[in-house]
Design an enzyme around this catalytic site. Structure first.
Site, PDB file in Angstrom:
ATOM      1  N   THR A 168     -47.990 -12.830   8.222  1.00  0.00           N
ATOM      2  CA  THR A 168     -48.267 -13.288   9.582  1.00  0.00           C
ATOM      3  C   THR A 168     -47.571 -12.354  10.563  1.00  0.00           C
ATOM      4  O   THR A 168     -46.428 -11.944  10.334  1.00  0.00           O
ATOM      5  CB  THR A 168     -47.805 -14.748   9.797  1.00  0.00           C
ATOM      6  OG1 THR A 168     -48.074 -15.152  11.137  1.00  0.00           O
ATOM      7  CG2 THR A 168     -46.322 -14.907   9.525  1.00  0.00           C
ATOM      8  N   HIS A 195     -37.211 -21.702  -2.738  1.00  0.00           N
ATOM      9  CA  HIS A 195     -36.010 -21.473  -3.533  1.00  0.00           C
ATOM     10  C   HIS A 195     -36.075 -22.166  -4.892  1.00  0.00           C
ATOM     11  O   HIS A 195     -35.231 -21.928  -5.765  1.00  0.00           O
ATOM     12  CB  HIS A 195     -34.787 -21.978  -2.758  1.00  0.00           C
ATOM     13  CG  HIS A 195     -33.516 -21.289  -3.130  1.00  0.00           C
ATOM     14  ND1 HIS A 195     -33.431 -20.348  -4.136  1.00  0.00           N
ATOM     15  CD2 HIS A 195     -32.250 -21.409  -2.636  1.00  0.00           C
ATOM     16  CE1 HIS A 195     -32.180 -19.920  -4.230  1.00  0.00           C
ATOM     17  NE2 HIS A 195     -31.450 -20.555  -3.340  1.00  0.00           N
TER      18      HIS A 195
END
Length: 430
Positions: A349, A401
C-alpha cells in the site's frame, strides 16, 4: 404467468448483496438484456438484466434490502397479462399501459441502422462516462441493439488516451449571475438560524463495501497478533535509473516507469528469502505459498480495494507497471471483476501518493504481511561521516507475530531496503 427475476450468481464465496438501485418500476416495459437493478456486493457492483422482453409485474425487494443468491426479487410478465388482455386466468393487472403510450415511448427513441429502437446506455456505463466527463452520446454501442455498455465506454477511453485526444466533456450551459442564487437558495432556508445551520448533521448509509472494509479491519486487529516495524530507504539509485531510462522505457513499452515495479520486485525477492511472510494460518497449520500474487491497494471512491498482480515474480518491470496501471484505473471506475480482487499472498500500500509521511498499515487477512510505502522527502542523512541531502522514504511492515518472528520481520524489511537501494540486484533476486 409471470417469470421470476432472481439474484444472479455473484462470484465465489459471495452469497448475498444489497439492492442499491432499481432502474425500473412496476409497470415499466423492458427489453431482453436491459438492466433492471444494480446490486452492491462486498467488492463490486452487479447488474441484474432482463432475460426476455416484458413488463415489470411486481417488485418484491426494495432498495437497501439484503438479498441472497437465487432469491426472487421481482416478477416479469407479458404486457397482455399485466394490462389484463387475455388474462382469463386471473393475472394481476398492475400497470395498464395504453397501446398508444407504448408506441409513443418506442418511437421517441433513436433508431439504429436496422430500424430497431436503440436502448439506453446501461447505468454503469453512464456512471463511468460521468466520472470521466465523457459525452456518452459519442460512444458507439457494440451490442446488437446499439446499447452502450461499460465495456464500450472503457474502449472509448482507451482509444482517446492512445490517440492523445482530449476526452469529450459535457459543458454545462452558462448562467447569468442573477440566476445563480436561485440554484443555491433552497440549501439553507432563510428562516433557519445561522447557529443551527453551523451544527447541521447528515446521515448517510454506509455502502456494502464500506461496511465490509470496517468489519474486516476490526477482525484483522482482533484475530492477528499484529506488530509493525519501520525502516527508511534512500531512493537516490531508483530515481537515477528512472531519470536515465524513463524516456526509452516509455517509448519501448508504452508505459511509464514508476516506483511500484521496483517495490513489487523487491518484495518478491524478500519473500523468497523469508517465505513465512508469504503464508497464512489455517487452523494449526501454516500454509507456505511458493507463488507470488501481490495485492496493490488502491483508494477508490467507494472504499479501498486490493486488486492482485498474479505471478509477479514472472513478470517484467513493464508488465508489472502496465498491469498495476490498468487495475488501478478500473478500480476507480468500479469495473474490476471479482477474480481480480480475490486471493493475494502479500499486499503493498502506498500512502505516499496522498502525502503520508509515516503510518502503520493493517493486515489484509488472511495474509500475514503488508508493506507500507510513504512520501519521498529530501532529508539530511549521514553517509561516510558526511551530512548529505538524499531523497528518503520511510517504509513500514505490519506482520502477524503468530508465525512471523520480530527478527524475521526486521530482516525482511532490511532486504527490501537493500534491493531498492541497489536496483541491479533486483534483476538477480527479484
Amino acid at each position: 404467468m409471470s417469470d421470476e427475476i432472481r439474484v444472479p450468481i455473484l462470484g465465489e464465496s459471495i452469497v448475498d448483496a444489497t439492492i442499491a438501485t432499481w432502474l425500473k418500476k412496476e409497470g415499466d416495459a423492458v427489453h431482453q438484456g436491459e438492466t433492471l437493478a444494480e446490486l452492491e456486493t462486498d467488492k463490486v457492483n452487479v447488474e441484474v438484466n432482463a432475460e426476455q422482453d416484458g413488463v415489470i409485474h411486481k417488485i418484491l425487494k426494495r432498495e437497501g434490502e439484503t438479498v441472497q443468491v437465487g432469491e426472487v426479487i421481482a416478477f416479469l410478465g407479458q404486457e397482455a397479462q399485466v394490462s389484463g388482455k387475455g388474462s382469463s386466468n386471473g393475472a394481476i393487472a398492475t400497470a395498464p399501459a395504453p397501446q398508444s403510450e407504448e408506441i409513443k415511448r418506442t418511437t421517441s427513441q433513436p433508431l439504429t441502422s436496422a430500424g430497431e429502437s436503440q436502448r439506453p446506455p446501461s447505468p454503469l456505463a453512464r456512471r463511468i462516462a460521468a466520472e470521466h466527463n465523457v459525452d456518452i452520446s459519442q460512444v458507439r454501442g457494440s451490442s446488437p441493439h446499439g446499447r452502450v455498455t461499460k465495456e464500450d465506454v472503457m474502449s472509448y477511453l482507451e482509444e482517446s488516451s492512445s490517440q492523445a485526444v482530449p476526452t469529450t466533456t459535457v459543458v454545462a450551459p452558462q448562467t447569468t449571475p442573477a440566476a445563480r442564487p436561485q440554484a443555491v437558495q433552497p440549501v439553507l432556508p432563510p428562516a433557519q438560524p445561522a447557529a443551527d445551520a453551523s451544527r447541521r448533521e447528515e446521515r448517510v448509509r454506509m455502502s456494502r463495501r464500506r461496511q465490509t472494509i470496517a468489519q474486516r479491519l476490526v477482525e484483522a486487529q482482533h484475530t492477528a497478533a499484529m506488530l509493525t516495524t519501520f525502516n527508511e530507504i534512500d531512493m537516490s539509485a531508483v530515481m537515477d535509473v528512472r531519470s536515465r531510462r524513463k524516456e526509452a522505457f516509455k517509448e519501448r513499452h508504452n508505459v511509464s516507469l514508476g516506483f511500484m515495479s521496483f517495490f513489487t520486485k523487491a518484495v518478491v525477492g524478500a519473500l523468497k528469502a523469508f517465505p513465512r511472510l508469504n503464508a497464512e494460518i489455517q487452523g494449526n497449520e501454516m500454509v507456505l505459498k511458493h507463488y507470488y500474487d501481490i495485492g496493490i491497494a488502491v483508494g477508490a471512491e467507494e472504499g479501498l480495494v486490493v486488486p492482485v498482480v498474479r505471478d509477479a515474480d514472472r513478470k517484467s518491470f513493464a508488465a508489472i507497471e502496465r498491469e498495476i496501471g490498468d487495475l488501478a484505473k478500473r478500480a476507480r471506475t468500479n469495473t474490476l471483476s471479482l477474480a481480480e480482487l480475490q486471493g493475494g499472498t502479500f499486499t503493498i500500500t502506498n500512502g505516499g501518493t496522498f502525502g503520508s509521511m509515516l503510518s502503520t498499515p493493517i493486515l489484509n487477512g488472511p495474509q500475514v504481511g503488508i508493506l507500507g510505502m510513504h512520501k519521498i522527502e529530501q532529508r539530511p542523512v549521514a553517509i561516510d561521516g558526511q551530512v548529505v541531502i538524499r531523497p528518503m522514504m520511510y517504509v513500514a511492515l505490519s506482520y502477524d507475530h503468530r508465525i512471523v518472528d520480530g527478527s524475521e520481520a526486521v530482516r525482511f524489511l532490511v532486504k527490501v531496503k537493500e534491493l531498492v537501494e541497489d536496483p541491479e540486484a533486483l534483476l538477480l533476486e527479484g
